[in-house]
Design an enzyme around this catalytic site. Structure first.
Site, PDB file in Angstrom:
ATOM      1  CE  LYS A   1       4.223   0.687  50.350  1.00  0.00           C
ATOM      2  NZ  LYS A   1       4.029   1.545  49.770  1.00  0.00           N
TER       3      LYS A   1
HETATM    4  P1  NAP Z   1      -6.472   1.273  56.852  1.00  0.00           P
HETATM    5  O1  NAP Z   1      -7.929   0.828  56.221  1.00  0.00           O
HETATM    6  O2  NAP Z   1      -6.278   2.726  57.694  1.00  0.00           O
HETATM    7  O3  NAP Z   1      -6.390   0.321  58.124  1.00  0.00           O
HETATM    8  C1  NAP Z   1      -5.482   0.144  58.824  1.00  0.00           C
HETATM    9  C2  NAP Z   1      -5.251  -1.294  60.364  1.00  0.00           C
HETATM   10  O4  NAP Z   1      -4.863  -0.712  61.327  1.00  0.00           O
HETATM   11  C3  NAP Z   1      -6.658  -1.039  60.779  1.00  0.00           C
HETATM   12  O5  NAP Z   1      -6.935  -2.714  60.977  1.00  0.00           O
HETATM   13  C4  NAP Z   1      -7.099  -0.605  61.479  1.00  0.00           C
HETATM   14  O6  NAP Z   1      -7.946  -1.091  62.749  1.00  0.00           O
HETATM   15  C5  NAP Z   1      -5.679  -0.621  62.336  1.00  0.00           C
HETATM   16  N1  NAP Z   1      -5.238   0.348  63.402  1.00  0.00           N
HETATM   17  C6  NAP Z   1      -4.830   1.402  64.147  1.00  0.00           C
HETATM   18  N2  NAP Z   1      -4.513   2.092  64.771  1.00  0.00           N
HETATM   19  C7  NAP Z   1      -4.601   0.633  65.672  1.00  0.00           C
HETATM   20  C8  NAP Z   1      -4.294   0.782  66.794  1.00  0.00           C
HETATM   21  N3  NAP Z   1      -3.924   1.847  67.753  1.00  0.00           N
HETATM   22  N4  NAP Z   1      -4.448  -0.796  67.202  1.00  0.00           N
HETATM   23  C9  NAP Z   1      -4.441  -1.591  66.149  1.00  0.00           C
HETATM   24  N5  NAP Z   1      -4.878  -1.833  65.695  1.00  0.00           N
HETATM   25  C10 NAP Z   1      -4.881   0.008  64.813  1.00  0.00           C
HETATM   26  O7  NAP Z   1      -5.495   0.530  56.043  1.00  0.00           O
HETATM   27  P2  NAP Z   1      -4.671   0.299  54.911  1.00  0.00           P
HETATM   28  O8  NAP Z   1      -4.930   1.550  53.771  1.00  0.00           O
HETATM   29  O9  NAP Z   1      -5.291  -0.632  55.463  1.00  0.00           O
HETATM   30  O10 NAP Z   1      -3.318   0.546  55.588  1.00  0.00           O
HETATM   31  C11 NAP Z   1      -2.264  -0.282  56.177  1.00  0.00           C
HETATM   32  C12 NAP Z   1      -0.613  -0.404  56.125  1.00  0.00           C
HETATM   33  O11 NAP Z   1      -0.221  -0.179  54.804  1.00  0.00           O
HETATM   34  C13 NAP Z   1      -0.296   1.394  56.210  1.00  0.00           C
HETATM   35  O12 NAP Z   1       1.281   1.585  56.769  1.00  0.00           O
HETATM   36  C14 NAP Z   1       0.522   1.694  54.788  1.00  0.00           C
HETATM   37  O13 NAP Z   1       0.404   2.944  54.797  1.00  0.00           O
HETATM   38  C15 NAP Z   1       0.495   0.240  53.917  1.00  0.00           C
HETATM   39  N6  NAP Z   1      -0.650   0.273  52.931  1.00  0.00           N
HETATM   40  C16 NAP Z   1      -1.746   0.872  52.292  1.00  0.00           C
HETATM   41  C17 NAP Z   1      -1.700   1.279  50.724  1.00  0.00           C
HETATM   42  C18 NAP Z   1      -2.925   1.599  50.239  1.00  0.00           C
HETATM   43  O14 NAP Z   1      -2.937   1.476  48.933  1.00  0.00           O
HETATM   44  N7  NAP Z   1      -3.672   1.387  51.030  1.00  0.00           N
HETATM   45  C19 NAP Z   1      -1.097   0.184  49.508  1.00  0.00           C
HETATM   46  C20 NAP Z   1       0.496  -0.775  50.443  1.00  0.00           C
HETATM   47  C21 NAP Z   1       0.908  -0.289  51.629  1.00  0.00           C
HETATM   48  P3  NAP Z   1      -9.080   0.053  62.920  1.00  0.00           P
HETATM   49  O15 NAP Z   1      -9.880  -1.004  62.103  1.00  0.00           O
HETATM   50  O16 NAP Z   1      -9.857  -0.739  63.970  1.00  0.00           O
HETATM   51  O17 NAP Z   1      -9.082   0.955  62.357  1.00  0.00           O
END
Ligand code: NAP
Length: 296
Positions: A174
């Protein structure tokens, strides 16, 4: 366990919400928890049960899927969930957590009798919504019957990289893939910024490379997001991209590989975030080329 596992999704952000929705559509029993409950609530309409705490979410789960911000957040939330985790349950860890914390995650799984699946995903918001992610997976044969319906619901393809999640072979792949994605994103932003600075119509650039070996679907997609002003809602936010760029740099450093582009890319994302673009799509790294927030 029946042939349809009970699945808990911890983290319903951009990716987690879309994945949970597809688990519901596949007919699985889904429980979700999110720190900010508002973001989990719409999933009730899809049939998911909304939990108030990680403990409540994982109670009785056959599969626990984590899709949180980073590895430290995952450890924090799993420690909270720990009292209700069932020994023998599978843990699908899909957060992009990098390679440095993989040992801590696997040790947690070991200490709680969980079958650990290192399972990051490739693909962004749209493929997540369509259930067309690619799941990169490493984990034991023993629990694959439980995790297969989960992978099938969220992804179009599962690429197995090994049987030992603790070795992090899926997370390492990844990181390699994301180093490519982020380098292309940064290069797209810089190229369009230079075009603007030199008063070159970006469409002329596309016309020039169109159909040849320099053309690329991802360049077109990220350019479109920027040029058509579709930076929100983000598919992949600037702050998350910076986090990933730093994971890549750290993985390089830990393994004797110097990564100048990834380091500069992380700085571009950081600058764009400081200008107020943190929650916009990572295509907004473009603005890091200019002093002013709007790139004018
Ligand atoms: P996101 O929308 O910012 O979601 C992040 C999540 O983590 C939310 O549920 C957030 O909760 C939670 N979170 C953050 N800090 C926290 C804490 N201290 N305690 C508890 N919960 C916490 O991001 P995303 O794009 O879905 O990405 C999620 C993961 O997938 C990341 O590791 C990212 O690198 C990976 N990813 C993303 C993509 C993409 O294209 N977006 C693709 C592949 C992989 P709140 O809602 O309360 O903030």
């Amino acid at each position: 366990m029946s042939d349809k596992p009970i699945v808990s999704v911890l983290g319903t952000g951009i990716m987690g919400a879309a994945m949970a929705r597809n688990l519901c559509r596949a007919g699985l029993e889904v429980r979700v928890w999110n720190r900010t409950r508002d973001k989990a609530e719409p999933l009730a309409a899809d049939g998911a049960r909304i939990a108030d705490t990680p403990t409540e979410a994982v109670e009785g789960a056959d599969v626990v899927l984590t899709m949180l911000y980073d590895g430290n957040t995952v450890l924090e939330v799993m420690r909270e969930a720990a009292p209700a985790l069932r020994r023998g349950a599978a843990w699908v860890q899909s957060t992009t957590a990098g390679s440095e914390l993989i040992g801590d995650l696997a040790a947690f799984a070991d200490a709680h009798g969980l079958l650990f699946y290192d399972a990051p995903v490739l693909g962004t918001k749209e493929p997540a919504e369509a259930g067309k992610l690619t799941v990169l997976a490493a984990g034991p044969e023993e629990g694959r019957a439980a995790v297969a319906p989960v992978f099938d619901a969220v992804g179009a393809k599962t690429l197995w990289t090994g049987e030992d999640g603790a070795e992090g072979s899926a997370s390492r792949l990844k990181l390699v893939a994301n180093s490519w994605v982020l380098a292309v994103t940064a290069a797209t932003g810089e190229t369009l910024a230079l075009a603007k600075g030199l008063d070159v119509d970006p469409q002329k650039f596309f016309e020039l490379i169109g159909g040849g070996p320099l053309d690329m679907g991802y360049l077109r997609a990220k350019s479109q997001v920027l040029l058509e002003g579709k930076l929100t809602p983000a598919s992949f936010a600037v702050t998350t991209a910076e986090k990933d760029a730093r994971l890549i740099v750290a993985a390089g450093q830990g393994n004797g590989v110097r990564l100048d582009v990834a380091e500069a890319t992380a700085e571009r994302f950081a600058r764009a975030a400081a200008q107020g673009h943190g929650q916009e799509d990572m295509a907004a790294a473009y603005f890091a080329s200019f002093e002013e927030k709007d790139g004018n």
